[in-house]
Design a protein around this motif. Structure first.
Motif, PDB file in Angstrom:
ATOM      1  N   LYS A 176      -1.575  -2.667 -19.569  1.00  0.00           N
ATOM      2  CA  LYS A 176      -2.513  -3.796 -19.499  1.00  0.00           C
ATOM      3  C   LYS A 176      -3.836  -3.372 -18.872  1.00  0.00           C
ATOM      4  O   LYS A 176      -4.917  -3.675 -19.390  1.00  0.00           O
ATOM      5  CB  LYS A 176      -1.904  -4.939 -18.667  1.00  0.00           C
ATOM      6  N   GLU A 177      -3.742  -2.686 -17.732  1.00  0.00           N
ATOM      7  CA  GLU A 177      -4.957  -2.294 -17.021  1.00  0.00           C
ATOM      8  C   GLU A 177      -5.752  -1.239 -17.797  1.00  0.00           C
ATOM      9  O   GLU A 177      -6.975  -1.229 -17.763  1.00  0.00           O
ATOM     10  CB  GLU A 177      -4.609  -1.774 -15.618  1.00  0.00           C
ATOM     11  N   LYS A 178      -5.044  -0.380 -18.493  1.00  0.00           N
ATOM     12  CA  LYS A 178      -5.723   0.630 -19.311  1.00  0.00           C
ATOM     13  C   LYS A 178      -6.496  -0.037 -20.442  1.00  0.00           C
ATOM     14  O   LYS A 178      -7.647   0.326 -20.722  1.00  0.00           O
ATOM     15  CB  LYS A 178      -4.693   1.618 -19.874  1.00  0.00           C
ATOM     16  N   ASP A 179      -5.895  -1.024 -21.089  1.00  0.00           N
ATOM     17  CA  ASP A 179      -6.577  -1.761 -22.158  1.00  0.00           C
ATOM     18  C   ASP A 179      -7.817  -2.469 -21.614  1.00  0.00           C
ATOM     19  O   ASP A 179      -8.869  -2.488 -22.263  1.00  0.00           O
ATOM     20  CB  ASP A 179      -5.632  -2.779 -22.798  1.00  0.00           C
ATOM     21  N   LYS A 180      -7.695  -3.063 -20.420  1.00  0.00           N
ATOM     22  CA  LYS A 180      -8.838  -3.745 -19.810  1.00  0.00           C
ATOM     23  C   LYS A 180      -9.977  -2.769 -19.531  1.00  0.00           C
ATOM     24  O   LYS A 180     -11.145  -3.070 -19.776  1.00  0.00           O
ATOM     25  CB  LYS A 180      -8.417  -4.416 -18.496  1.00  0.00           C
TER      26      LYS A 180
ATOM     27  N   ALA B 260       0.816  -1.219   0.000  1.00  0.00           N
ATOM     28  CA  ALA B 260       0.000   0.000   0.000  1.00  0.00           C
ATOM     29  C   ALA B 260       0.849   1.267   0.000  1.00  0.00           C
ATOM     30  O   ALA B 260       0.506   2.251  -0.660  1.00  0.00           O
ATOM     31  CB  ALA B 260      -0.933   0.002   1.213  1.00  0.00           C
ATOM     32  N   LEU B 261       1.975   1.246   0.713  1.00  0.00           N
ATOM     33  CA  LEU B 261       2.782   2.457   0.877  1.00  0.00           C
ATOM     34  C   LEU B 261       3.931   2.561  -0.116  1.00  0.00           C
ATOM     35  O   LEU B 261       4.453   3.653  -0.335  1.00  0.00           O
ATOM     36  CB  LEU B 261       3.348   2.525   2.307  1.00  0.00           C
ATOM     37  N   ASN B 262       4.307   1.438  -0.715  1.00  0.00           N
ATOM     38  CA  ASN B 262       5.429   1.434  -1.667  1.00  0.00           C
ATOM     39  C   ASN B 262       5.042   0.714  -2.959  1.00  0.00           C
ATOM     40  O   ASN B 262       5.675  -0.284  -3.340  1.00  0.00           O
ATOM     41  CB  ASN B 262       6.653   0.759  -1.042  1.00  0.00           C
ATOM     42  N   PRO B 263       3.998   1.168  -3.618  1.00  0.00           N
ATOM     43  CA  PRO B 263       3.519   0.452  -4.810  1.00  0.00           C
ATOM     44  C   PRO B 263       4.538   0.494  -5.943  1.00  0.00           C
ATOM     45  O   PRO B 263       5.279   1.467  -6.105  1.00  0.00           O
ATOM     46  CB  PRO B 263       2.248   1.217  -5.186  1.00  0.00           C
ATOM     47  N   ASN B 264       4.522  -0.565  -6.726  1.00  0.00           N
ATOM     48  CA  ASN B 264       5.443  -0.656  -7.855  1.00  0.00           C
ATOM     49  C   ASN B 264       4.655  -0.407  -9.142  1.00  0.00           C
ATOM     50  O   ASN B 264       4.187  -1.336  -9.793  1.00  0.00           O
ATOM     51  CB  ASN B 264       6.093  -2.045  -7.883  1.00  0.00           C
ATOM     52  N   PHE B 265       4.467   0.864  -9.487  1.00  0.00           N
ATOM     53  CA  PHE B 265       3.736   1.229 -10.704  1.00  0.00           C
ATOM     54  C   PHE B 265       4.666   1.078 -11.911  1.00  0.00           C
ATOM     55  O   PHE B 265       5.676   1.776 -12.003  1.00  0.00           O
ATOM     56  CB  PHE B 265       3.240   2.677 -10.625  1.00  0.00           C
ATOM     57  N   THR B 266       4.323   0.189 -12.829  1.00  0.00           N
ATOM     58  CA  THR B 266       5.147  -0.003 -14.025  1.00  0.00           C
ATOM     59  C   THR B 266       4.348   0.312 -15.274  1.00  0.00           C
ATOM     60  O   THR B 266       3.112   0.171 -15.298  1.00  0.00           O
ATOM     61  CB  THR B 266       5.661  -1.453 -14.121  1.00  0.00           C
ATOM     62  N   GLN B 267       5.031   0.720 -16.325  1.00  0.00           N
ATOM     63  CA  GLN B 267       4.376   1.043 -17.588  1.00  0.00           C
ATOM     64  C   GLN B 267       3.688  -0.187 -18.176  1.00  0.00           C
ATOM     65  O   GLN B 267       2.586  -0.090 -18.738  1.00  0.00           O
ATOM     66  CB  GLN B 267       5.398   1.602 -18.584  1.00  0.00           C
ATOM     67  N   GLU B 268       4.317  -1.336 -18.038  1.00  0.00           N
ATOM     68  CA  GLU B 268       3.747  -2.569 -18.596  1.00  0.00           C
ATOM     69  C   GLU B 268       2.396  -2.890 -17.961  1.00  0.00           C
ATOM     70  O   GLU B 268       1.414  -3.173 -18.657  1.00  0.00           O
ATOM     71  CB  GLU B 268       4.715  -3.736 -18.380  1.00  0.00           C
ATOM     72  N   GLU B 269       2.335  -2.854 -16.620  1.00  0.00           N
ATOM     73  CA  GLU B 269       1.081  -3.137 -15.931  1.00  0.00           C
ATOM     74  C   GLU B 269       0.049  -2.051 -16.209  1.00  0.00           C
ATOM     75  O   GLU B 269      -1.141  -2.332 -16.356  1.00  0.00           O
ATOM     76  CB  GLU B 269       1.320  -3.262 -14.422  1.00  0.00           C
TER      77      GLU B 269
ATOM     78  N   LEU C  83       0.717   7.079 -16.913  1.00  0.00           N
ATOM     79  CA  LEU C  83       1.266   6.471 -15.705  1.00  0.00           C
ATOM     80  C   LEU C  83       1.638   7.545 -14.692  1.00  0.00           C
ATOM     81  O   LEU C  83       1.456   7.367 -13.481  1.00  0.00           O
ATOM     82  CB  LEU C  83       2.490   5.621 -16.062  1.00  0.00           C
ATOM     83  N   GLN C  84       2.136   8.669 -15.173  1.00  0.00           N
ATOM     84  CA  GLN C  84       2.497   9.776 -14.276  1.00  0.00           C
ATOM     85  C   GLN C  84       1.258  10.330 -13.556  1.00  0.00           C
ATOM     86  O   GLN C  84       1.332  10.731 -12.392  1.00  0.00           O
ATOM     87  CB  GLN C  84       3.184  10.893 -15.062  1.00  0.00           C
ATOM     88  N   ASP C  85       0.111  10.321 -14.251  1.00  0.00           N
ATOM     89  CA  ASP C  85      -1.132  10.783 -13.619  1.00  0.00           C
ATOM     90  C   ASP C  85      -1.526   9.850 -12.470  1.00  0.00           C
ATOM     91  O   ASP C  85      -2.007  10.302 -11.425  1.00  0.00           O
ATOM     92  CB  ASP C  85      -2.261  10.842 -14.646  1.00  0.00           C
TER      93      ASP C  85
END
Length: 690
Positions: free
Chosen positions: A151-155, A139-148, A200-202
Motif C-alpha cells: 500500500k505504502e509503495k503504491d502511494k 518504535a522497537l517492535n514494528p510490525n512490517f507486513t507485506q500488505e502495508e 519489504l526485506q530492504d
C-alpha cells in the motif's frame, strides 16, 4: 498648611524631574534580559540511549521526543527505502494490531508519530506511562507486513508520478542534485525506478541498520517525576539492542567551477523557478553562527529584507523573494536566494538577485537593517520559549551540536552584541558571487533567449543545460521549422486518419468515458459524456462525492462547485461548446484561423504545434500523427495559469483510437487519469444533460 507644603514639594520635584528628560530622544535600550532555561536532568542506559528530563508542572501534559542523531544516510539505487520505513512505522507493533493501536491512542487523547530516525508522543500526564509504553513498543517492535508495504509503495509511486510535471518539485530536486551531487544523501533522487528496487526485506534491513540507540536521545518534558521517568524508560527501552549505525562515504559538495546558469526546460511552466546558490560550511557551534543568521535575515529573511523589497515591492517581478542559509555538523550545506518570477522577467530577476548578494558581500549593512534583524530574531526567540517542544529542542541541540551549556541563556546577549562588521564578515565567508550556481527551471521557448544574454560584473554568464533528473543535456531546439509543404490541413488529416478515419468519426453521435486518478491517497473519478448536439457533461468526484460538475445542453448550461450552482454565461457557453465536440479536429479542418507555429519537443517526441486560439495550442506527433498534448492559458485570480493535458496509451474502441491515459497539470497540481471505460454511441441519454 502641611498638606499644601507637601503637594508643593511634590510638584516641584516632578517639574524638575520632567525638565531633566529630553522627550525628543528615544530612550537607550536596556541590557538584553537573561534567559532562564531549566537545566534537564540526564541519565544513560547501558545500550547507549541518552535521556534528558525537564520537569514542568504548570500543565498536566507530557511530551516525549526520541531523536536518532545519525549522519545522513545514502540510499543509492534503493532511494525511497527511508520514506517507506517511515510510513510503515507507527502502525502498531508485533503485539498490538494497527487498528487497536490507533483506537487506544485516540481514546487516550494522545498523539504518537514515528519516523525512520525519530519518534514523538504527547499526552495528558496521567496517561504518560501507557503512551511511553506504546511509543516504545511501536518504535522497537514494528510490525512490517507485506500488505502495508504494498500500500505504502503504491502511494509513494503515485506521489512521484504526480510530480512529473510539477515545476516546483522538479526545480527543487534539481537544485539539490546540482548543489550536493546525486551521490550525496541530500542530492540523491527518489524515482519510480529506485522505489521499485525496494522490497519489504530492504525496509527491515534498513530499520535494523539505522534505528539503533548509539546516537539516540530521548527528551521527556512536562508534568512528570524524574524517578518515575527513569523507571519507565529503563523498563521499556532496555530491550533496545546495543548497536551503531553503518558509516557512509559520499561525494563532498563543491561550488561550480565558475559562475554559471544551469537551465532546466519545463514547457508547461508559466513562471520560472530561480535559485542562486553556493556551498557553505556553517555549524551551530561556530563563532559566526549568529552573524550569518543576521546576514541572511537582512538579505532575504522576510518581507522587510532586501530581496523582497527589490524584486516584489520595487520591481514587481514576483510575490516574494527570499534566502536561506543552512547549518549541519555532518556536511557542507547550501546557501540559496530564490524566487518564482514571471517568464518575461526571468533574466532581470537573476541579475537583481546576484546584485543583492554582491552588495551584501561588499558593502556594510545599515544600522537600521541590523537593528530590525536583531529585533526580529529576539522576538522569535522569546515567543518560541512558550512552546514546550522548543525547550526540548534546545536541550537536544546543546547535546548534539556540542554547544556551550549557556548557549541559549546568553542567546539574546550575543544577538545584541553582533556588529555591522561581524555581519559583513559572515556574508563574505558564507555567500559567494564568484563561483555561484544559478539554477533556472522554466519555459525555455519564452525565457532562454534573454537568459543567455545575462551579464554580471561585466562578464557574460554561460548557460548549461540539464534535464529534469539533473543530467547534462543539449540545448533545446525551439527554432525547428516544420518540413516544407506541411500544412495545418495535412496535420489534422493525419491525426484523423491515425485514430480511425473521417468516416468512422462522423459516425459517432455520442460517447461516454469514465476515468480514475489518485489524489493524496484518495480516489478521483472523472465522468464525461458528449454528443454531436452541443451536449456535454463532466463530473469530477472525490471518494464518490461530486466536487465539480459542468453541464451544457445546446445554448444553456450550468456548473456546480462544492454544492454551489451557477448558470453559464454566454461566454462560458461558447467556450464549453468548443470543448464539447467529440472530435474537435473535424471542426478545425474548416475553421480557417488555425496556424502552424513550428515543431516543439513533447515528452521526448517531436510534435507539430498548432495554435487553435490565442489561449489554446495542440501538439501532434510528427511520426504517428496522434495528439500528444493540449495547452490552455487561463486567468486565475489575476494570474496567467497554464493548463496542460497530455494524451498517451491510445487504445481502440469501436474502431476508433482513444487515449487511455490523461495527464493534467495546472500550476502545482498534477493528476494522472487512467481511463477505465469508453462507450461509443451508447451509455448516453438526454437526462445526462438536465
Amino acid at each position: 498648611m502641611k498638606k499644601y507644603i507637601i503637594f508643593s514639594l511634590l510638584s516641584f520635584f516632578m517639574t524638575v524631574s520632567y525638565a531633566q528628560i529630553d522627550r525628543s530622544k528615544q530612550p537607550k535600550p536596556g541590557p538584553a534580559p537573561k534567559i532562564n532555561l531549566k537545566e534537564p536532568v540526564r541519565f544513560e542506559l547501558n545500550n547507549g540511549l541518552k535521556v534528558m528530563v525537564v520537569e514542568n508542572h504548570k500543565l498536566p501534559r507530557v511530551s516525549m521526543q526520541l531523536t536518532l542523531d545519525n549522519p545522513p544516510i545514502l540510499q543509492g539505487d534503493k532511494a525511497g527505502v527511508s520514506d517507506l520505513t517511515s510510513s510503515l512505522l507507527g502502525k502498531g507493533s508485533k503485539s498490538i494490531p494497527k487498528d487497536d493501536f490507533y483506537e487506544e491512542v485516540d481514546f487516550l487523547g494522545a498523539n504518537i508519530n514515528i519516523g525512520d530516525q525519530s519518534a514523538f508522543a504527547s499526552c495528558l500526564s496521567k496517561y504518560f506511562p501507557r503512551i511511553l509504553e506504546l511509543m516504545a513498543d511501536a518504535a522497537l517492535n514494528p510490525n512490517f507486513t507485506q500488505e502495508e508495504f504494498d500500500k505504502e509503495k503504491d502511494k509513494l509511486i503515485t506521489g512521484i508520478k504526480s510530480e512529473e510535471k510539477d515545476v516546483s518539485a522538479i526545480a527543487n530536486r534539481v537544485q539539490l542534485a546540482l548543489a550536493y551531487g546525486k551521490n550525496h544523501p541530500y542530492g540523491e533522487m527518489t524515482t519510480e525506478e529506485t522505489v521499485n528496487n525496494v522490497s519489504l526485506q530492504d525496509v527491515e534491513q534498513y530499520y535494523r541498520n539505522n534505528f539503533v540507540p548509539a546516537n539516540a536521545y530521548l527528551v521527556v518534558l512536562g508534568d512528570v517525576e524524574l524517578d518515575k521517568v527513569k523507571e519507565l524508560v529503563t523498563t521499556y527501552f532496555t530491550p533496545w539492542s546495543k548497536a551503531t549505525p553503518p558509516s557512509f562515504s559520499y561525494t563532498k559538495p563543491t561550488d561550480a567551477q565558475y559562475t554559471q546558469i544551469n537551465f532546466v526546460d519545463m514547457p508547461n511552466a508559466v513562471q520560472s523557478e530561480v535559485s542562486v546558490q553556493n556551498i557553505t560550511n556553517l555549524k551551530m557551534k561556530d563563532e559566526d553562527y549568529l552573524d550569518a543568521l543576521l546576514a541572511n535575515r537582512i538579505l532575504g529573511g522576510g518581507s522587510q529584507a532586501r530581496l523582497f523589497k527589490n524584486l516584489r515591492e520595487d520591481k514587481g517581478y514576483t510575490y516574494g523573494s527570499y534566502s536561506s542559509i543552512r547549518d549541519n555538523k555532518y556536511s557542507l550545506m547550501r546557501f540559496s536566494a530564490f524566487a518564482q518570477v514571471r517568464n518575461a522577467v526571468t533574466d532581470s530577476s537573476v541579475v537583481q538577485i546576484l546584485e543583492e548578494i554582491d552588495k551584501m558581500v561588499n558593502e556594510p549593512v545599515t544600522d537600521e537593517e541590523l537593528k530590525n534583524a536583531k529585533a526580529k530574531y529576539s522576538g522569535s526567540f522569546v515567543m518560541a520559549l512558550e512552546k514546550p517542544e522548543t525547550i526540548a529542542n534546545y536541550a537536544l541541540n546543546i547535546e548534539t551540536e556540542d554547544l556551550p551549556k549557556d548557549f541559549y541563556k546568553t542567546y539574546l546577549e550575543r544577538i545584541e552584541a553582533v556588529t555591522i562588521t561581524d555581519v559583513q564578515k559572515a556574508a563574505q565567508k558564507h555567500l559567494s558571487t564568484d563561483n555561484i550556481r544559478i539554477v533556472v527551471t522554466g519555459k525555455g521557448s519564452e525565457v532562454l533567449e534573454n537568459l543567455e544574454k545575462v551579464e554580471f560584473k561585466g562578464k557574460a554568464v554561460p548557460t548549461l543545460f540539464y534535464d529534469v533528473y539533473a543530467t547534462k543535456t543539449e540545448k533545446p531546439d525551439y527554432e525547428a521549422d516544420a518540413p516544407e509543404g506541411i500544412t495545418v490541413e495535412a496535420i489534422l488529416e493525419k491525426y484523423i486518419a491515425a485514430i480511425g478515419g473521417k468516416e468512422k468519426l462522423e459516425g459517432v453521435s455520442s460517447y461516454a468515458m469514465l476515468a480514475e486518478a489518485e489524489m493524496q491517497g484518495m480516489k478521483l473519478e472523472l465522468e464525461m459524456k458528449k454528443t454531436t448536439k452541443d451536449q456535454f457533461m463532466q463530473d469530477v468526484k472525490v471518494m464518490g462525492n461530486s466536487m465539480q460538475k459542468q453541464v451544457l445542453d445546446g445554448d444553456k448550461g450550468y456548473m456546480v462547485a462544492q454544492g454551489q450552482r451557477k448558470d453559464l454565461s454566454p461566454e462560458e457557453v461558447t467556450r464549453i461548446k468548443e470543448e464539447s465536440a467529440a472530435f474537435p479536429e473535424l471542426n478545425y479542418l474548416s475553421a480557417g484561423n488555425i496556424t502552424l507555429e513550428g515543431v516543439e519537443p513533447v515528452s521526448g517526441k517531436k510534435a507539430y504545434k498548432l495554435k487553435i486560439t490565442d489561449k489554446k495550442s495542440s501538439f501532434y506527433d510528427m511520426e504517428t500523427g496522434l495528439k500528444l498534448q493540449e495547452v490552455n492559458t487561463e486567468e486565475v485570480q489575476g494570474q496567467q495559469m497554464m493548463n496542460t493535458l497530455e494524451y498517451s496509451d491510445y487504445k481502440e474502441v469501436s474502431g476508433i483510437k482513444f487515449p487511455f491515459k490523461l495527464s493534467q497539470t495546472m500550476g502545482p497540481q498534477n493528476f494522472e487519469f487512467i481511463v477505465k471505460e469508453i462507450k461509443v454511441n451508447e451509455g448516453v441519454s438526454a437526462s445526462d444533460f438536465e
